[in-house]
Design a protein around this motif. Sequence first.
Motif, PDB file in Angstrom:
ATOM      1  N   UNK A   1       0.964  -1.018  -0.115  1.00 60.42           N
ATOM      2  CA  UNK A   1       0.084  -0.088   0.139  1.00 60.42           C
ATOM      3  C   UNK A   1       0.848   1.211  -0.081  1.00 60.42           C
ATOM      4  N   UNK A   2       0.089   2.419   0.134  1.00 57.65           N
ATOM      5  CA  UNK A   2       0.771   3.781   0.462  1.00 57.65           C
ATOM      6  C   UNK A   2       1.170   4.090   1.912  1.00 57.65           C
ATOM      7  N   UNK A   3       2.358   4.445   2.085  1.00 58.41           N
ATOM      8  CA  UNK A   3       2.296   4.716   3.319  1.00 58.41           C
ATOM      9  C   UNK A   3       3.586   5.891   3.423  1.00 58.41           C
ATOM     10  N   UNK A   4       3.352   6.808   4.372  1.00 63.75           N
ATOM     11  CA  UNK A   4       4.483   7.990   4.356  1.00 63.75           C
ATOM     12  C   UNK A   4       5.809   7.402   5.075  1.00 63.75           C
ATOM     13  N   UNK A   5       6.906   8.221   4.790  1.00 62.00           N
ATOM     14  CA  UNK A   5       8.135   7.544   5.119  1.00 62.00           C
ATOM     15  C   UNK A   5       8.183   7.846   6.750  1.00 62.00           C
TER      16      UNK A   5
ATOM     17  N   UNK B 146       6.860   5.337   8.349  1.00 59.75           N
ATOM     18  CA  UNK B 146       5.774   4.194   8.694  1.00 59.75           C
ATOM     19  C   UNK B 146       6.161   2.790   8.620  1.00 59.75           C
ATOM     20  N   UNK B 147       5.057   2.161   8.640  1.00 60.80           N
ATOM     21  CA  UNK B 147       5.165   0.637   8.689  1.00 60.80           C
ATOM     22  C   UNK B 147       4.183  -0.125   7.972  1.00 60.80           C
ATOM     23  N   UNK B 148       4.494  -1.164   7.389  1.00 68.15           N
ATOM     24  CA  UNK B 148       3.584  -2.221   6.888  1.00 68.15           C
ATOM     25  C   UNK B 148       3.962  -3.533   6.997  1.00 68.15           C
ATOM     26  N   UNK B 149       3.056  -4.647   7.166  1.00 67.38           N
ATOM     27  CA  UNK B 149       3.307  -5.920   7.185  1.00 67.38           C
ATOM     28  C   UNK B 149       2.672  -6.643   6.004  1.00 67.38           C
ATOM     29  N   UNK B 150       3.670  -7.369   5.185  1.00 67.66           N
ATOM     30  CA  UNK B 150       3.203  -8.028   4.148  1.00 67.66           C
ATOM     31  C   UNK B 150       3.154  -9.422   4.603  1.00 67.66           C
ATOM     32  N   UNK B 151       2.131  -9.969   3.700  1.00 68.18           N
ATOM     33  CA  UNK B 151       1.996 -11.588   4.138  1.00 68.18           C
ATOM     34  C   UNK B 151       2.070 -12.393   2.798  1.00 68.18           C
ATOM     35  N   UNK B 152       2.509 -13.662   2.840  1.00 70.23           N
ATOM     36  CA  UNK B 152       2.860 -14.334   1.773  1.00 70.23           C
ATOM     37  C   UNK B 152       2.025 -15.828   2.039  1.00 70.23           C
ATOM     38  N   UNK B 153       1.038 -16.263   1.386  1.00 71.25           N
ATOM     39  CA  UNK B 153       0.470 -17.448   1.481  1.00 71.25           C
ATOM     40  C   UNK B 153       0.637 -18.363   0.369  1.00 71.25           C
ATOM     41  N   UNK B 154       0.617 -19.807   0.799  1.00 70.44           N
ATOM     42  CA  UNK B 154       0.587 -20.587  -0.284  1.00 70.44           C
ATOM     43  C   UNK B 154      -0.646 -21.148  -0.544  1.00 70.44           C
ATOM     44  N   UNK B 155      -1.217 -21.492  -1.958  1.00 66.39           N
ATOM     45  CA  UNK B 155      -2.184 -22.238  -2.054  1.00 66.39           C
ATOM     46  C   UNK B 155      -1.957 -23.798  -2.167  1.00 66.39           C
ATOM     47  N   UNK B 156      -2.885 -24.690  -1.835  1.00 64.35           N
ATOM     48  CA  UNK B 156      -2.773 -26.180  -1.898  1.00 64.35           C
ATOM     49  C   UNK B 156      -1.778 -26.849  -0.920  1.00 64.35           C
TER      50      UNK B 156
ATOM     51  N   UNK C  63       8.644  -0.277  -3.957  1.00 61.34           N
ATOM     52  CA  UNK C  63       8.973  -1.533  -5.075  1.00 61.34           C
ATOM     53  C   UNK C  63       7.641  -2.306  -5.103  1.00 61.34           C
ATOM     54  N   UNK C  64       7.845  -3.303  -6.130  1.00 62.25           N
ATOM     55  CA  UNK C  64       6.848  -4.361  -6.111  1.00 62.25           C
ATOM     56  C   UNK C  64       7.760  -5.491  -5.167  1.00 62.25           C
ATOM     57  N   UNK C  65       6.861  -5.822  -4.361  1.00 59.82           N
ATOM     58  CA  UNK C  65       7.435  -7.089  -3.289  1.00 59.82           C
ATOM     59  C   UNK C  65       6.988  -8.479  -3.684  1.00 59.82           C
TER      60      UNK C  65
ATOM     61  N   UNK D 167       2.774 -13.522  -7.398  1.00 59.67           N
ATOM     62  CA  UNK D 167       2.469 -11.986  -7.818  1.00 59.67           C
ATOM     63  C   UNK D 167       2.660 -11.133  -6.738  1.00 59.67           C
ATOM     64  N   UNK D 168       3.378  -9.908  -7.042  1.00 58.01           N
ATOM     65  CA  UNK D 168       3.594  -9.013  -6.253  1.00 58.01           C
ATOM     66  C   UNK D 168       2.547  -8.209  -5.588  1.00 58.01           C
ATOM     67  N   UNK D 169       3.330  -7.421  -4.611  1.00 57.09           N
ATOM     68  CA  UNK D 169       2.454  -6.308  -3.980  1.00 57.09           C
ATOM     69  C   UNK D 169       3.056  -5.265  -3.758  1.00 57.09           C
ATOM     70  N   UNK D 170       2.494  -4.222  -4.318  1.00 61.66           N
ATOM     71  CA  UNK D 170       3.108  -2.869  -4.511  1.00 61.66           C
ATOM     72  C   UNK D 170       3.246  -2.144  -3.163  1.00 61.66           C
ATOM     73  N   UNK D 171       4.160  -1.591  -2.786  1.00 60.31           N
ATOM     74  CA  UNK D 171       4.740  -0.654  -1.803  1.00 60.31           C
ATOM     75  C   UNK D 171       5.286   0.653  -1.937  1.00 60.31           C
ATOM     76  N   UNK D 172       4.521   1.560  -1.684  1.00 54.93           N
ATOM     77  CA  UNK D 172       4.632   3.063  -2.135  1.00 54.93           C
ATOM     78  C   UNK D 172       4.894   3.790  -0.854  1.00 54.93           C
ATOM     79  N   UNK D 173       6.298   4.389  -0.579  1.00 53.87           N
ATOM     80  CA  UNK D 173       6.447   5.190   0.380  1.00 53.87           C
ATOM     81  C   UNK D 173       6.877   6.642  -0.035  1.00 53.87           C
TER      82      UNK D 173
END
Length: 121
Positions: free
Chosen positions: A9-13, A15-25, A91-93, A113-119
């Motif tokens: 997501x979009x966050x100010x300098x 700030x913080x974010x938590x990314x998650x990665x899940x596996x199917x099946x 970047x795209x993570x 697929x990636x997830x976009x982080x914008x700071x």
Amino acid sequence: VQLQASGGGLVQAGGSLMLSCAASERTFNGLSVGWFRQAPGKEREFVAGIGWNSGNRLYADSIKGRFTVTRDGTKSAVYLHMITLEPEDSAVYYCAARAGLVIPSRNYDYWGQGTLVTVSS
């Protein structure tokens, strides 16, 4: 194995974010997981990774001390906790998984697929 990264997501300098990665099946049991990022015009780079048994964690120098990689007890998800974010972290993570040891290169078997982080500054 299909992977899905989320939480960007979009966050100010600062700030913080938590990314998650899940596996199917399946779960991540027996798989090491790496986080990578790719900024526009740059190569995809290793950010952090966690070994299949959670005993080994690797971090890129650029994010050391600010990012933490964890996995939940059921091994169904892997997280990237990011604090004190900087505009240079934009970047795209991507998350990726491989059998065997966690390594700081792109030699992973499965990619999501990636997830976009914008700071913003």
